[in-house]
Scaffold this active site. Structure first.
Site, short mmCIF file in Angstrom:
data_model
loop_
_atom_site.label_atom_id
_atom_site.label_comp_id
_atom_site.label_asym_id
_atom_site.label_seq_id
_atom_site.Cartn_x
_atom_site.Cartn_y
_atom_site.Cartn_z
N ASP A 176 40.61 65.02 37.90
CA ASP A 176 39.87 63.87 37.36
C ASP A 176 40.77 62.66 37.18
OD1 ASP A 176 37.50 62.68 36.63
OD2 ASP A 176 37.57 63.32 34.54
N LYS A 178 41.82 59.06 37.29
CA LYS A 178 41.18 57.74 37.33
C LYS A 178 41.84 56.89 36.24
CE LYS A 178 37.38 59.61 34.55
NZ LYS A 178 35.95 59.67 34.30
N ASN A 181 41.80 57.79 32.54
CA ASN A 181 42.55 58.95 32.05
C ASN A 181 44.06 58.74 32.06
OD1 ASN A 181 40.16 60.25 31.65
ND2 ASN A 181 40.27 61.51 33.50
N ASP A 194 43.05 63.88 29.07
CA ASP A 194 41.76 64.44 29.45
C ASP A 194 41.85 65.54 30.50
OD1 ASP A 194 39.08 64.98 29.66
OD2 ASP A 194 38.48 62.89 29.59
N THR A 226 34.90 62.17 39.36
CA THR A 226 34.29 60.85 39.32
C THR A 226 33.96 60.43 40.74
OG1 THR A 226 35.64 60.43 37.40
CG2 THR A 226 34.73 58.52 38.50
#
Ligand code: ADE
Length: 359
Positions: A176, A178, A181, A194, A226
């Site tokens: 994840d 991005k 985070n 996260d 995402t």
């Protein structure tokens, strides 16, 4: 172009009594030990609040996960194409993910990964007491500046690579990556947070448990992450590996340099179709090194994608291996000129946390 993106699958998970609370972590703590200072962020999972430890005055980022939301899926965050909200194993999966975050974080010790100090729960919520990273999300810095210069991007990319390689060596896929985070600390270092979507591979779990079971429950092929940063193999429902993190790093580097992710569109469907079918357009103003690095990271075929884990091995023994490679006439292979993006990075200093963004 910068709107906050919510991960398709909720980070939220479930509580199961003592499994959640600290066992190895020093003394047991509870909510009464901390006073709230302000809200740091809100996400699919719940809230992150800045809190002060009443005994030591130390600041922590307290992540709260609502038990009810873990048990009753938040439909907004569920991808309509996934079976998440239909089948009965969905609850199990969400619970599993909640625990993954707590378990994975409590086992990790790395300068570019957020530290977990305590975990506890009460009737309604689960709490994670995380290291407070005062510089906030890279997302906000990117939003404020629009884009970042190539040296800064190379520095952040190197720090993220450092964290990803550390995770991959432990058999963990982050899944994840991005700007939401990535947090920046008081010295400008980047810290990943996260871990609600990260997962240990089957092989790693088997070796951790000292067994080799014939099951595939942890096969990494669920649609997750995402949309803008999602690797094509995940969208195609193929099983995927750590390579998907390097693809997401390509998306993040592109976003930092250009001000938007490589593929954008009015809705998820358009974005997902472009990720699978369209070739990425690299703006003319990027340096050759950056173009090469992006081309290598954003390759649609997993097998052809730049393996940064391998690059690391070369970078750490820079002189001899790089010279050998040049001698062997391999300097034009994909990912090689990308080396020049990282040419200024002193990896030893980076690993020890001494390297500063301005260097
Ligand atoms: N936002 C989310 N997690 C955070 C943390 N650990 N420190 C500061 N801000 C945050």
């Amino acid at each position: 172009p910068h709107t906050r993106r919510v991960s398709i699958t909720p980070t939220s998970l479930k509580p199961d009594g003592n499994l959640w609370s600290d066992q190895k972590l020093k003394s047991a703590r509870n909510l009464k030990d901390f006073s709230p200072v302000r809200v740091l962020g809100k996400g699919a999972y719940g809230k992150v609040i800045l809190v002060r430890d009443l005994t030591t005055s130390k600041l922590y980022a307290m992540k709260q996960l609502k038990k009810a939301e873990i048990i009753f899926t938040n439909q907004e965050n569920v991808d309509e194409n996934s079976d998440e909200h239909k089948d009965s194993s969905a609850l199990f999966k969400r619970i599993e993910r909640t625990f993954a975050e707590r378990t994975i974080l409590s086992e990790l010790e790395h300068p570019n990964i957020v530290k977990l100090f305590y975990s506890f729960h009460d009737n309604s919520k689960l709490y994670l007491l995380l290291q407070y990273i005062p510089g906030g999300e890279l997302f906000f810095h990117l939003k404020e500046h629009g884009t970042l210069d190539e040296d800064t991007v190379a520095f952040y990319a190197a720090e993220i690579s450092c964290a990803l390689k550390f995770l991959h060596d432990k058999g963990i896929v982050y899944r994840d990556l991005k700007p939401e985070n990535c947090l920046l600390d008081q010295n400008g270092h980047l810290v990943l947070t996260d871990f609600g979507l990260s997962k240990k591979s089957v092989a790693q779990m088997e070796s951790d448990a000292g067994l080799k079971e014939d099951n595939n429950i942890m096969e990494l092929h669920s649609i997750i992450g995402t949309p803008e940063y999602c690797a094509p193999e995940i969208l195609q429902g193929l099983s995927y590996t750590k390579n998907c993190d390097w693809y997401s790093l390509g998306c993040l580097v592109y976003d930092m340099l250009v001000g938007k992710p490589p593929y954008t569109g009015a809705n998820h469907k358009i974005i997902l179709s472009k990720i699978q079918k369209q070739n990425v357009k690299l703006p003319y103003y990027l340096s050759d090194g950056m173009k090469d690095m992006l081309g290598a990271l954003l390759k649609k075929e997993q097998g052809k994608r730049w393996d940064v884990d391998n690059y690391w091995r070369v970078a750490q023994n820079k002189t001899t291996k790089a010279r050998k490679k040049r001698k062997a006439g391999q300097e034009r292979t994909s990912g090689y000129t990308a080396h020049f993006v990282f040419r200024k990075i002193n990896w030893k200093k980076l690993e020890s946390g001494e390297l500063q963004n301005s260097e």
